[in-house]
Design a protein around this motif. Structure first.
Motif, PDB file in Angstrom:
ATOM      1  N   UNK A  98       0.941  -1.142   0.048  1.00  0.00           N
ATOM      2  CA  UNK A  98      -0.205   0.252  -0.055  1.00  0.00           C
ATOM      3  C   UNK A  98       0.915   1.305  -0.060  1.00  0.00           C
ATOM      4  N   UNK A  99       1.862   1.340   0.660  1.00  0.00           N
ATOM      5  CA  UNK A  99       2.894   2.373   0.718  1.00  0.00           C
ATOM      6  C   UNK A  99       3.375   2.770  -0.689  1.00  0.00           C
ATOM      7  N   UNK A 100       3.805   1.542  -1.391  1.00  0.00           N
ATOM      8  CA  UNK A 100       4.432   1.772  -2.750  1.00  0.00           C
ATOM      9  C   UNK A 100       3.196   2.188  -3.745  1.00  0.00           C
ATOM     10  N   UNK A 101       2.105   1.789  -3.534  1.00  0.00           N
ATOM     11  CA  UNK A 101       0.936   2.455  -4.343  1.00  0.00           C
ATOM     12  C   UNK A 101       0.831   3.842  -4.036  1.00  0.00           C
ATOM     13  N   UNK A 102       0.651   4.254  -2.782  1.00  0.00           N
ATOM     14  CA  UNK A 102       0.694   5.582  -2.328  1.00  0.00           C
ATOM     15  C   UNK A 102       1.883   6.416  -2.963  1.00  0.00           C
ATOM     16  N   UNK A 103       2.913   5.976  -2.888  1.00  0.00           N
ATOM     17  CA  UNK A 103       3.767   6.929  -3.929  1.00  0.00           C
ATOM     18  C   UNK A 103       3.945   6.454  -5.266  1.00  0.00           C
ATOM     19  N   UNK A 104       3.121   5.768  -5.982  1.00  0.00           N
ATOM     20  CA  UNK A 104       2.751   5.471  -7.264  1.00  0.00           C
ATOM     21  C   UNK A 104       3.997   4.481  -8.043  1.00  0.00           C
ATOM     22  N   UNK A 105       4.497   3.959  -6.962  1.00  0.00           N
ATOM     23  CA  UNK A 105       5.227   2.788  -7.650  1.00  0.00           C
ATOM     24  C   UNK A 105       4.647   1.451  -7.966  1.00  0.00           C
ATOM     25  N   UNK A 106       3.751   1.583  -8.821  1.00  0.00           N
ATOM     26  CA  UNK A 106       2.762   0.406  -9.067  1.00  0.00           C
ATOM     27  C   UNK A 106       3.225  -0.913  -9.330  1.00  0.00           C
ATOM     28  N   UNK A 107       4.259  -0.549 -10.383  1.00  0.00           N
ATOM     29  CA  UNK A 107       5.065  -2.050 -10.753  1.00  0.00           C
ATOM     30  C   UNK A 107       5.703  -2.690  -9.618  1.00  0.00           C
ATOM     31  N   UNK A 108       6.206  -1.923  -8.700  1.00  0.00           N
ATOM     32  CA  UNK A 108       6.896  -2.391  -7.653  1.00  0.00           C
ATOM     33  C   UNK A 108       6.090  -3.213  -6.839  1.00  0.00           C
ATOM     34  N   UNK A 109       4.940  -2.681  -6.601  1.00  0.00           N
ATOM     35  CA  UNK A 109       3.968  -3.182  -5.518  1.00  0.00           C
ATOM     36  C   UNK A 109       3.299  -4.375  -6.004  1.00  0.00           C
ATOM     37  N   UNK A 110       3.230  -4.622  -7.201  1.00  0.00           N
ATOM     38  CA  UNK A 110       2.122  -5.599  -8.047  1.00  0.00           C
ATOM     39  C   UNK A 110       2.632  -7.001  -7.561  1.00  0.00           C
ATOM     40  N   UNK A 111       3.970  -7.063  -7.456  1.00  0.00           N
ATOM     41  CA  UNK A 111       4.323  -8.656  -7.486  1.00  0.00           C
ATOM     42  C   UNK A 111       4.955  -9.098  -6.014  1.00  0.00           C
ATOM     43  N   UNK A 112       4.791  -8.370  -5.077  1.00  0.00           N
ATOM     44  CA  UNK A 112       5.316  -8.178  -3.718  1.00  0.00           C
ATOM     45  C   UNK A 112       4.658  -9.553  -2.897  1.00  0.00           C
ATOM     46  N   UNK A 113       3.466  -9.841  -3.020  1.00  0.00           N
ATOM     47  CA  UNK A 113       2.995 -10.878  -2.072  1.00  0.00           C
ATOM     48  C   UNK A 113       2.840 -12.032  -3.020  1.00  0.00           C
ATOM     49  N   UNK A 114       3.372 -12.178  -4.287  1.00  0.00           N
ATOM     50  CA  UNK A 114       3.459 -13.396  -4.992  1.00  0.00           C
ATOM     51  C   UNK A 114       4.781 -14.054  -4.355  1.00  0.00           C
ATOM     52  N   UNK A 115       5.770 -13.507  -3.641  1.00  0.00           N
ATOM     53  CA  UNK A 115       6.769 -14.199  -3.299  1.00  0.00           C
ATOM     54  C   UNK A 115       6.775 -15.400  -2.293  1.00  0.00           C
ATOM     55  N   UNK A 116       5.834 -15.418  -1.374  1.00  0.00           N
ATOM     56  CA  UNK A 116       5.754 -16.722  -0.453  1.00  0.00           C
ATOM     57  C   UNK A 116       5.251 -18.003  -1.167  1.00  0.00           C
ATOM     58  N   UNK A 117       4.363 -17.951  -1.993  1.00  0.00           N
ATOM     59  CA  UNK A 117       3.575 -19.072  -2.659  1.00  0.00           C
ATOM     60  C   UNK A 117       4.616 -19.441  -3.840  1.00  0.00           C
ATOM     61  N   UNK A 118       5.350 -18.243  -4.355  1.00  0.00           N
ATOM     62  CA  UNK A 118       6.182 -18.805  -5.443  1.00  0.00           C
ATOM     63  C   UNK A 118       7.618 -19.719  -4.881  1.00  0.00           C
ATOM     64  N   UNK A 119       7.986 -19.245  -3.678  1.00  0.00           N
ATOM     65  CA  UNK A 119       9.193 -19.964  -3.039  1.00  0.00           C
ATOM     66  C   UNK A 119       8.641 -21.329  -2.772  1.00  0.00           C
ATOM     67  N   UNK A 120       7.390 -21.339  -2.085  1.00  0.00           N
ATOM     68  CA  UNK A 120       6.967 -22.792  -1.652  1.00  0.00           C
ATOM     69  C   UNK A 120       6.682 -23.836  -2.948  1.00  0.00           C
ATOM     70  N   UNK A 121       6.308 -23.127  -4.326  1.00  0.00           N
ATOM     71  CA  UNK A 121       5.789 -23.779  -5.238  1.00  0.00           C
ATOM     72  C   UNK A 121       7.346 -24.439  -6.020  1.00  0.00           C
ATOM     73  N   UNK A 122       8.562 -23.533  -5.898  1.00  0.00           N
ATOM     74  CA  UNK A 122       9.622 -23.725  -6.485  1.00  0.00           C
ATOM     75  C   UNK A 122      10.439 -24.780  -5.609  1.00  0.00           C
ATOM     76  N   UNK A 123      10.308 -24.905  -4.335  1.00  0.00           N
ATOM     77  CA  UNK A 123      10.796 -25.828  -3.430  1.00  0.00           C
ATOM     78  C   UNK A 123      10.120 -27.060  -3.571  1.00  0.00           C
ATOM     79  N   UNK A 124       8.796 -26.991  -3.472  1.00  0.00           N
ATOM     80  CA  UNK A 124       8.112 -28.468  -3.810  1.00  0.00           C
ATOM     81  C   UNK A 124       8.245 -28.992  -5.314  1.00  0.00           C
TER      82      UNK A 124
END
Length: 448
Positions: A151-177
């Motif tokens: 939300x802070x990144x969206x507030x400073x209009x860093x839209x691209x930086x904010x878009x994928x942040x919350x994909x990391x946890x599931x992505x790391x789990x998927x890669x490990x499994x």
């Protein structure tokens, strides 16, 4: 003056098209990572461990919301207001203090989790629960920070930086499994949860770096300083709202955790992830449509707005129907090729998916209420349907188990969008539903 002008240019709004595209891409990435990890986990872990994994994610999300103190709503308002007034020093201080507040709250809750096994009866799975709670404790501050940083990144209009942040946890789990399955390594639940922890930590670290990069030029002192206590006082009402909305959105999984076995939790959790994909066309369309809806409404172009609503609901319904039909026709074969022990997940996914299809038939009703100035009605209707969902889901889990629970959740999903659509029709004289493809009367030009 030159430096200030440069900072102001860097803080200007991105184009709506770029913002919508980045948001849509981020949502697709998060959904794909979540679905991928959910489909891989049952191939590597027994059902009871998969059930524990889903419980761990619910605990992480719920207590992370507590740690965030409602700042996901408060942060954009405080930061955007300061930046709009040219007080970039205040905006920088707000960003730093919000992250500090969330970090302190998250660590406090984490310490409570470390001690939880001493005063909470953990039953026959005490050993497994101790490992789960310890990792959840570490995940909470990272998950809270990551969500607020979005939300802070969206507030400073860093839209691209904010878009994928919350994909990391599931992505790391998927890669490990996936790696474990490829190499025939047998992972355990603790290792999978540690990968999830690593994903949350990466998310928080990347978020902190992106925020630092976005605010690196904001070196001037604040014109109107704001302290941490003032921020907390401002955000406390939002904390209650976010906790209520989280409880309502997760009521089915919470009831399963209380009244069902770990295997049934695993089956329902998989079904829930699958059914969530069905709503993706509408979610993406809504994120891109919201700015256009405000624009057309401001210009009083009701005909253009109604035409856009018809296009949105027709495309979203077609895509969702095709995905649902594919799930209904190919699902049984695919489940038996994937993991026959999760056949019940298919039937539950079809029940939940029917609710999602019914929701899509309501089109952009909910988003219209929120962007056209009727947020209070949207919130009241959400609470009303939330109470109905709790009551029906509670009855369903007691009477018929996961299948009746899924049926109750699906019915309430459709009920909510029906109430939204009725309010849109009464308030704005617009039809956002699939019925708009067969108009029976001309659109009335009224703003009452």
């Amino acid at each position: 003056m030159t430096e200030f002008s440069g900072v102001l240019r860097r803080a200007k709004l991105p184009s709506m098209l770029r913002a919508s595209g980045a948001a849509a891409a981020g949502r697709i990435a998060i959904l794909a990572a979540g679905l991928g990890s959910s489909l891989l986990l049952p191939l590597a872990l027994p059902p009871d461990k998969v059930g524990l994994y889903f419980i761990a994610q619910i605990l992480t999300s719920g207590f992370a919301i507590l740690a965030m103190m409602g700042l996901t709503f408060t942060a954009p308002a405080l930061v955007s207001a300061a930046a709009a007034q040219g007080d970039f020093g205040r905006a920088r201080d707000v960003i730093m203090r919000i992250q500090a507040i969330v970090g302190v709250c998250g660590l406090t809750i984490a310490c409570a989790f470390w001690l939880a096994d001493r005063w909470v009866p953990l039953g026959e799975n005490a050993a497994a629960w101790r490992g789960v709670l310890a990792i959840v404790a570490l995940q909470i501050p990272c998950a809270g920070l990551g969500a607020v940083q979005v939300e802070l990144l969206r507030a400073v209009h860093a839209i691209r930086s904010s878009a994928f942040l919350m994909a990391f946890p599931s992505t790391v789990v998927a890669i490990f499994v996936a790696f474990a399955l490829t190499t025939r390594f047998q992972p355990n639940l603790d290792q999978v949860l540690l990968c999830s922890l690593a994903g949350y930590a990466i998310s928080a670290g990347v978020g902190a770096f992106c925020i630092s990069s976005s605010c690196r030029h904001w070196s001037q002192p604040a014109n109107e300083p704001i302290g941490a206590v003032a921020i907390v006082q401002r955000t406390l009402p939002n904390l209650a709202t976010t906790l209520v909305l989280f409880g309502l959105s997760q009521v089915d999984m919470i009831l399963l955790t209380l009244f069902s076995s770990l295997q049934e939790i695993a089956q329902y959790g998989i079904a829930l992830r699958i059914s969530t994909v069905l709503i993706m066309p509408l979610s993406i369309a809504n994120s891109a449509f919201a700015p256009s809806a405000v624009h057309l409404w401001t210009l009083d172009d009701r005909t253009g707005l109604q035409k856009a609503l018809r296009l949105l609901v027709s495309v979203a319904t077609l895509l969702t129907f095709l995905m649902y039909a594919g799930l209904a026709t190919l699902g049984y074969t695919l489940v038996h090729l994937w993991n026959p022990h999760y056949e019940n997940s298919l039937w539950i996914a079809l029940i939940l998916g029917a609710g999602q299809l019914g929701h899509v038939l309501g089109g952009a009703s909910g988003i219209l209420l929120m962007v056209l100035g009727d947020e209070k009605s949207a919130f009241r209707l959400t609470l009303l349907t939330g109470v109905a969902t709790v009551a029906l889901c509670f009855l369903g889990i007691l009477v018929g188990g996961p299948f009746w629970l899924a049926s109750a959740a699906a019915i309430c999903n459709v009920l909510q969008v029906y109430l939204f659509a009725k309010r849109v029709k009464d308030r704005f004289q617009l039809d956002a539903t699939i019925r708009a493809l067969w108009p029976t009367e001309p659109v009335r030009h009224s703003t009452t």
